[in-house]
Design a protein around this motif. Structure first.
Motif, PDB file in Angstrom:
ATOM      1  N   GLY A 126       0.038  29.173 -37.988  1.00 42.77           N
ATOM      2  CA  GLY A 126      -1.112  30.077 -37.274  1.00 42.77           C
ATOM      3  C   GLY A 126      -1.593  30.329 -39.420  1.00 42.77           C
ATOM      4  N   SER A 127      -0.997  31.170 -39.736  1.00 46.25           N
ATOM      5  CA  SER A 127      -1.088  31.141 -40.958  1.00 46.25           C
ATOM      6  C   SER A 127      -1.081  30.370 -41.847  1.00 46.25           C
ATOM      7  N   LEU A 128      -0.089  29.238 -41.551  1.00 44.15           N
ATOM      8  CA  LEU A 128      -0.558  28.298 -42.444  1.00 44.15           C
ATOM      9  C   LEU A 128      -1.930  27.061 -42.113  1.00 44.15           C
ATOM     10  N   LYS A 129      -1.996  27.396 -41.349  1.00 41.77           N
ATOM     11  CA  LYS A 129      -3.325  26.649 -40.534  1.00 41.77           C
ATOM     12  C   LYS A 129      -4.748  27.334 -41.242  1.00 41.77           C
ATOM     13  N   GLN A 130      -4.569  28.589 -41.516  1.00 39.49           N
ATOM     14  CA  GLN A 130      -5.907  29.154 -42.116  1.00 39.49           C
ATOM     15  C   GLN A 130      -5.998  29.691 -43.543  1.00 39.49           C
ATOM     16  N   MET A 131      -4.654  29.103 -43.416  1.00 40.46           N
ATOM     17  CA  MET A 131      -4.278  29.191 -45.491  1.00 40.46           C
ATOM     18  C   MET A 131      -4.543  27.275 -45.971  1.00 40.46           C
ATOM     19  N   ARG A 132      -4.947  26.818 -45.008  1.00 36.46           N
ATOM     20  CA  ARG A 132      -5.423  25.148 -44.820  1.00 36.46           C
ATOM     21  C   ARG A 132      -7.023  25.383 -45.654  1.00 36.46           C
ATOM     22  N   GLN A 133      -8.132  26.308 -44.718  1.00 40.76           N
ATOM     23  CA  GLN A 133      -9.247  26.876 -44.320  1.00 40.76           C
ATOM     24  C   GLN A 133      -9.592  27.327 -45.273  1.00 40.76           C
ATOM     25  N   ILE A 134      -8.854  27.907 -46.175  1.00 45.59           N
ATOM     26  CA  ILE A 134      -9.673  29.022 -47.179  1.00 45.59           C
ATOM     27  C   ILE A 134     -10.129  28.120 -48.861  1.00 45.59           C
ATOM     28  N   GLY A 135     -11.206  28.709 -49.278  1.00 44.58           N
ATOM     29  CA  GLY A 135     -11.879  28.097 -50.584  1.00 44.58           C
ATOM     30  C   GLY A 135     -12.598  26.526 -49.355  1.00 44.58           C
ATOM     31  N   ALA A 136     -12.620  26.497 -48.590  1.00 45.25           N
ATOM     32  CA  ALA A 136     -13.829  25.264 -48.040  1.00 45.25           C
ATOM     33  C   ALA A 136     -15.096  25.595 -48.090  1.00 45.25           C
ATOM     34  N   ALA A 137     -15.848  24.882 -48.908  1.00 47.80           N
ATOM     35  CA  ALA A 137     -16.809  24.783 -48.948  1.00 47.80           C
ATOM     36  C   ALA A 137     -18.222  25.914 -48.063  1.00 47.80           C
ATOM     37  N   GLY A 138     -18.672  26.922 -48.864  1.00 43.01           N
ATOM     38  CA  GLY A 138     -19.857  27.618 -47.737  1.00 43.01           C
ATOM     39  C   GLY A 138     -18.609  28.983 -48.010  1.00 43.01           C
ATOM     40  N   SER A 139     -17.673  28.702 -48.389  1.00 41.78           N
ATOM     41  CA  SER A 139     -16.645  30.978 -47.867  1.00 41.78           C
ATOM     42  C   SER A 139     -16.833  31.197 -49.083  1.00 41.78           C
ATOM     43  N   GLY A 140     -17.541  32.794 -48.358  1.00 36.99           N
ATOM     44  CA  GLY A 140     -18.155  33.802 -49.211  1.00 36.99           C
ATOM     45  C   GLY A 140     -16.654  34.457 -48.841  1.00 36.99           C
ATOM     46  N   GLY A 141     -16.872  35.690 -50.126  1.00 40.15           N
ATOM     47  CA  GLY A 141     -15.840  36.225 -50.449  1.00 40.15           C
ATOM     48  C   GLY A 141     -15.660  37.178 -48.822  1.00 40.15           C
ATOM     49  N   ALA A 142     -16.760  37.771 -47.721  1.00 46.07           N
ATOM     50  CA  ALA A 142     -15.903  38.001 -46.686  1.00 46.07           C
ATOM     51  C   ALA A 142     -15.591  37.372 -45.906  1.00 46.07           C
ATOM     52  N   SER A 143     -15.931  36.366 -45.710  1.00 52.21           N
ATOM     53  CA  SER A 143     -14.921  34.797 -45.175  1.00 52.21           C
ATOM     54  C   SER A 143     -13.399  34.899 -45.771  1.00 52.21           C
ATOM     55  N   PHE A 144     -13.189  35.161 -46.777  1.00 52.58           N
ATOM     56  CA  PHE A 144     -11.823  34.975 -47.639  1.00 52.58           C
ATOM     57  C   PHE A 144     -10.950  35.707 -47.068  1.00 52.58           C
ATOM     58  N   LEU A 145     -11.582  37.645 -47.860  1.00 49.11           N
ATOM     59  CA  LEU A 145     -11.073  38.460 -47.124  1.00 49.11           C
ATOM     60  C   LEU A 145     -11.086  38.206 -45.976  1.00 49.11           C
ATOM     61  N   PHE A 146     -11.414  37.957 -45.523  1.00 47.12           N
ATOM     62  CA  PHE A 146     -10.960  37.744 -43.425  1.00 47.12           C
ATOM     63  C   PHE A 146      -9.952  36.498 -43.143  1.00 47.12           C
ATOM     64  N   GLN A 147     -10.047  35.849 -43.781  1.00 47.60           N
ATOM     65  CA  GLN A 147      -9.607  34.775 -43.245  1.00 47.60           C
ATOM     66  C   GLN A 147      -7.528  35.292 -43.707  1.00 47.60           C
ATOM     67  N   MET A 148      -7.855  35.912 -45.148  1.00 47.91           N
ATOM     68  CA  MET A 148      -6.827  36.217 -45.826  1.00 47.91           C
ATOM     69  C   MET A 148      -5.859  36.996 -45.297  1.00 47.91           C
ATOM     70  N   SER A 149      -6.859  38.712 -44.792  1.00 42.77           N
ATOM     71  CA  SER A 149      -6.052  39.069 -43.790  1.00 42.77           C
ATOM     72  C   SER A 149      -5.401  38.768 -42.653  1.00 42.77           C
ATOM     73  N   ASN A 150      -5.945  37.657 -42.054  1.00 42.62           N
ATOM     74  CA  ASN A 150      -5.434  37.326 -40.699  1.00 42.62           C
ATOM     75  C   ASN A 150      -3.952  36.422 -41.391  1.00 42.62           C
ATOM     76  N   VAL A 151      -4.188  35.545 -42.744  1.00 43.84           N
ATOM     77  CA  VAL A 151      -2.465  35.680 -43.102  1.00 43.84           C
ATOM     78  C   VAL A 151      -1.600  36.292 -43.559  1.00 43.84           C
ATOM     79  N   GLN A 152      -2.061  37.213 -43.756  1.00 43.96           N
ATOM     80  CA  GLN A 152      -1.530  38.253 -44.153  1.00 43.96           C
ATOM     81  C   GLN A 152      -0.636  39.026 -42.563  1.00 43.96           C
TER      82      GLN A 152
END
Length: 208
Positions: A126-152
């Motif tokens: 699940g972490s790897l899948k989330q990491m692959r989605q990070i940085g997708a077009a349209g991802s904002g600061g809040a989205s990045f922090l949320f995704q990284m929180s999931n990975v962590q």
């Protein structure tokens, strides 16, 4: 435009294209700085609990990482996942062996450990899948922090499951199965710990 002039223009364009193509073919390819990329991984690994293990397991991917902290974190997670899968497969073989444990307590610890590693593999996946989605077009600061929180969160949970596996053998008398399993899972824990450290480092750097 006359026919003769049109043909002359076509010929000029053709000669220009041919000359440009030849120049491109002769142009030297950008130099790949293998030493700089390897140094980046070594420096990044110094932030982990097991820097030597980190560098040994990741340095072979320097060309793919190319000094990209996000890619380094993804590779580290993938390496951890592969190690968990191999350990779980080994434990699965042990549980199918009629003589896999000397005592009932060892047998129970082995089954529990296999279950823990299965959970860890799901969480790392699940972490790897989330990491692959990070940085997708349209991802904002809040989205990045949320995704990284999931990975962590998932990587931390995976490490907890792996630790639970070895803790289950604490009350088991020393035997070949205990030594084998604990040694293998100890290696898994080091890779997962390193991957989590690299994830944390990348998260602290902010937006991709």
């Amino acid at each position: 435009m006359t026919t003769q002039r049109f043909h002359y223009l076509l010929l000029s364009l053709f000669l220009f294209a041919a000359a440009f193509s030849a120049a491109q073919d002769q142009a030297p390819a950008p130099a790949y700085d293998a030493d700089a990329d390897a140094d980046f991984i070594r420096t990044s690994c110094n932030t982990t609990l097991y820097p030597d293990v980190c560098y040994t397991s990741l340095s072979r991917y320097a060309n793919a990482v190319q000094q990209n902290p996000a890619q380094l974190a993804r590779v580290a997670i993938a390496v951890s996942l592969a190690k968990v899968h191999r350990a779980a497969s080994h434990l699965s073989n042990l549980t199918r062996d009629a003589d896999y444990a000397a005592t009932a307590r060892a047998a129970l610890a082995l089954r529990d450990c296999f279950s823990n590693l299965g959970d860890a593999a799901d969480e790392i996946r699940g972490s790897l899948k989330q990491m692959r989605q990070i940085g997708a077009a349209g991802s904002g600061g809040a989205s990045f922090l949320f995704q990284m929180s999931n990975v962590q969160t998932w990587m931390s949970a995976a490490l907890t499951d792996e630790e639970t596996c070895t803790e289950g053998f604490q009350d088991v008398a020393d035997c070949p199965v205990k030594t084998d399993v604990c040694d293998r899972v100890s290696s898994v824990k080091k890779l997962t710990s390193n991957a989590l450290a690299l994830v944390n480092s990348y998260a602290n750097k902010g937006m991709p």
